[in-house]
Design an enzyme around this catalytic site. Structure first.
Site, PDB file in Angstrom:
ATOM      1  CB  SER A 676     -25.726  60.534 -40.968  1.00 14.01           C
ATOM      2  OG  SER A 676     -25.468  59.749 -39.823  1.00 14.01           O
ATOM      3  CE  LYS A 719     -27.035  62.149 -36.797  1.00 15.54           C
ATOM      4  NZ  LYS A 719     -27.051  62.042 -38.271  1.00 15.54           N
TER       5      LYS A 719
END
Length: 782
Positions: A676, A719
């Site tokens: 990511s 996140k």
């Protein structure tokens, strides 16, 4: 004496027969017997002695007394302090009751003498010699009759008196003695006594052989064994419950009183039989004893009554946990279905989240809400399959597996069973414990779970299993397929503040011996602790810092400096020293060659700053910061994409030939991996090569392909929480992750702008500062 006595007192004897010519003491305590003796002493001191047929009768009637007895004379009578009479009597001759005169006050009867019938003198002489020879042999075998007894009878010339004296010394039954008393034919009496002595000799021979056999066994083994056998025999005779025999009886009683299923009861009784036969000193004895103890202490049928009340369950969950609304909603849905179906068969709940977010306490709350016992086992570091299935009993120190141990601890067959840290199991040469867990967690199989130690199948179908994990990727696929995941992400600052004020601080004040009046922590001080002294998804570190504040406050109060400590933002450093972390990692200014990425770790979400610099060289690409293989490949993919699009990005096409490029991720001691960070690396590269700064308030996450496409990632909620903590305002996410925005708390979403993208060009358009352009990036505020 007269052949007929018209009236004489009768004295019934219990367990005793007096023969003619015998002299012995009697203790008399019954009222009628005492009255009979007193009358005899007033008359001519004669009394008739006859035995009772049953010794248990206290007030015998005439039919309870033998009709033939012995006329005796009372030689002496003494009254004892307890009221009984001790008399010395001498037997005279055999008599038979012909008529009963009185049974009211004392028993008086009319008796007639029984005349002895003699046979051939030679025959009688031969029988007497045989009897004396047999009796002599008997006295040598028996330890109860002395040699002086034989000497006292060897010179007797009257055969009837000889039989009477010898009979009185033999340990034969009362009925046999009465038979000899009733025999008037002398040859018949001699034949009968010889037969009895012959039988007694055989019994003594057998006893002697048994004694020799025991002695031989003792010599073959050891003295200790013999002593134990003697002790066992003594305990058995005394009815003593101590020792192994007592232990066997105790276990047998426990089996009879238990609610074991029939097949388990049969196994237990069979093992008890083996335990009884095995010597106590044998190692197998303790193995069988341990096995029986497990069978008896395991719950086989006992269960608690479920009380699934959705409102009450909701109250219990809210009482112990703040926030986690989606998690609570899912648990309540699960309980509602179980109430409607009246069954707890279904998916196994697996609470997934970083440490300290309340997974274990949630499982406890589930147990409270359904009124079930709670048991927890930790699977962290379990490598041996026997930890789950148990060891076979052939091994020394064998034990059941953790599942059976947990059921014993629970005490019921339907507890809430927490499998903690299920993702921390691993395998090696000792087996694969995660494969053993498949049977435990499969509703179609766990009704007949097999433990190697117990051997018999055990029903786990009524158990409500709840698992916890930090990282789903570590759970094997087949095991994961049997569980339904419920994700617990980290807490927001607002939630942490509430948890600290309502739960953690009161708990630490109490544990440190303080009162709420002694310590007060202002909200701004709590926020500073959350921001500058902890960096975590949960609240475990926050609780440690609050405990430290309470300890410092306790010291101040005890030393007498103050009676009350008020913690503010100004005096916080005096109690906790300097801050450990910077509040947020957002850059103070827009930076060239530095982009902020969002990462997902086992502790929740985190901010990841990626730095790129280039300098004159020959096109070497250097990656530092302890990056994993996947992250290195993402950097390679980003570099290749930029080379292929150099002209469109206003980058010299030969930059890779004249420059060396260094990509670095700070905190180099921490391993980092994952796809990511792809768009973050690409953005930092473009920024460094073009000289355009990256907006400081923008964070991003997404995987990049060689064509510049942005692929979806996981952990968006975690996140987002980390971005919120860091002070970022804009997050660039893959378009395919747009659906995950709904799972993010409202308190976080209202302060963040989420911009979904499909391609890296869109990322660069948003993240890079344009020349002479101070406008904020546009996007979808959700």
């Amino acid at each position: 004496m007269d052949t007929k006595i018209n009236e004489i007192p009768l004295l019934p004897l219990r367990g005793l027969i007096v023969f003619p010519s015998m002299v012995l003491h009697l203790d008399v305590g019954r009222d009628k017997s005492i009255a009979a003796l007193e009358r005899a002493m007033l008359d001519d001191q004669f009394v008739f002695l006859a035995a009772q047929k049953k010794t248990s009768i206290d007030e015998p009637k005439i039919e309870d007394i033998y009709q033939i007895g012995t006329l005796a004379k009372v030689k002496q009578m003494l009254k004892l302090p307890n009221g009984t009479l001790r008399v010395l009597v001498e037997g005279i001759d055999r008599y038979e009751i012909s008529r009963v005169i009185d049974m009211e006050n004392e028993i008086t009867v009319e008796i007639e003498k029984l005349e002895e019938v003699h046979g051939d003198k030679m025959e009688e002489e031969a029988l007497m010699r045989t009897l004396l020879a047999q009796f002599e042999q008997y006295t040598k075998l028996s330890r109860k009759i002395s040699s002086e007894t034989f000497e006292s009878v060897r010179d007797m010339d009257h055969p009837g008196r000889l039989v009477d004296i010898i009979t009185s010394h033999l340990p034969i039954k009362l009925k046999e003695k009465q038979t000899l008393l009733e025999m008037t034919n002398i040859p018949n009496r001699l034949h009968h006594i010889i037969k009895l002595i012959t039988n007694e000799k055989k019994v003594l021979d057998i006893e002697k052989k048994i004694g020799q056999r025991v002695k031989s066994s003792m010599e073959k083994t050891q003295k200790e064994y013999y002593l134990r056998e003697q002790l066992k025999a003594i305990q058995k005779e005394l009815g003593d419950r101590d020792g192994k025999s007592g232990e066997v009886e105790e276990i047998r009683e426990r089996i009879d009183e238990s609610d074991l299923p029939e097949n388990i009861r049969e196994v237990a009784l069979k093992e008890l039989g083996r335990f009884e036969k095995v010597p106590q000193s044998s190692a197998e004895s303790s193995v069988i004893r341990n096995y029986l103890e497990w069978l008896l202490t395991l719950p086989w049928t006992k269960q608690t009554q479920d009380t699934i009340d959705i409102k009450q369950a909701e109250e219990v969950l809210n009482e112990g946990h703040y926030g986690l609304d989606e998690v609570k909603e899912r648990i309540l849905e699960y309980l509602a279905v179980q109430k409607l179906t009246n069954s707890l068969k279904g998916p196994i709940l697996c609470l997934v989240g970083p440490p300290g977010v309340g997974k274990t306490s949630l499982a406890r709350s589930i147990a409270r809400s359904v009124n079930r016992n709670f048991v927890r086992i930790s699977l962290g570091g379990v490598r041996d399959e026997a930890e789950i299935r148990g060891h076979r009993r052939t091994y020394i120190g064998a034990m059941p597996g953790r599942i059976i141990q947990g059921m014993k601890k629970a005490g019921t067959i339907n507890p809430v069973f927490l499998l903690d840290e299920i993702d921390k199991m691993s395998n090696d040469f000792r087996g694969d414990p995660s494969s053993a867990m498949l049977e435990v967690l499969d509703p179609e199989q766990n009704n007949s779970f097999s433990d190697h130690f117990i051997e018999e199948t055990y029903d786990l179908s009524k158990v409500l299993f709840v698992a916890t994990a930090n990282n789903v990727a570590s759970i094997p696929g087949p095991l994961l397929d049997r569980m339904e995941l419920i994700s617990l992400s980290g807490y927001t600052e607002v939630e942490k503040l509430h948890i600290a004020k309502e739960h953690l601080l009161p708990k630490q004040i109490k544990e440190n011996g303080l009162k709420s009046a002694n310590v007060q922590i202002r909200d701004e001080a709590l926020l500073r602790i959350i921001r500058r002294y902890t960096r975590e998804a949960g609240v475990r570190g926050l609780e440690r810092q609050l405990a430290k504040v309470c300890r410092k406050a306790a010291k101040i109060i005890i030393s007498g400096e103050k009676k009350r400590v008020i913690v503010t933002e100004k005096n916080l450093e005096d109690l906790l020293d300097k801050p450990i972390y910077r509040y947020g990692l957002m850059e103070i200014e827009d930076q060239v060659g530095a982009a902020t990425g969002l990462a997902y770790t086992s502790a929740g979400g985190d901010i990841l700053s990626i730095e790129v610099s280039h300098y004159a060289g020959k096109g070497k690409l250097t990656l530092t910061g302890k990056l994993g293989e996947v992250m290195q490949e993402s950097a390679q993919a980003a570099f290749s994409y930029i080379r292929s699009r150099a002209e469109e990005l206003n980058i010299p096409s030969d930059f890779h030939e004249k420059n060396d490029i260094h990509i670095h991720v700070p905190e180099g001691a921490t391993p980092k991996d994952g796809p990511s960070a792809g768009i973050t690396i690409a953005t930092a590269l473009v920024s460094s090569l073009t000289g355009r700064a990256v907006r400081k308030e923008v964070g991003m996450t997404g995987e990049i392909t060689l064509r510049g496409r942005v692929l979806p990632i996981g952990g968006l909620k975690e996140k987002s929480l980390s971005a919120h903590r860091a002070g970022l305002t804009t997050i660039i996410i893959p378009k395919d992750n747009e659906k995950d925005i709904a799972s993010i708390p409202e308190s976080v979403k209202k302060n963040l702008t989420f911009i979904p993208v499909n391609h890296l060009d869109e990322v660069l358009e948003i993240a890079l500062v344009r020349d002479n352009d101070e406008n904020q990036p546009s996007g979808n505020r959700n």
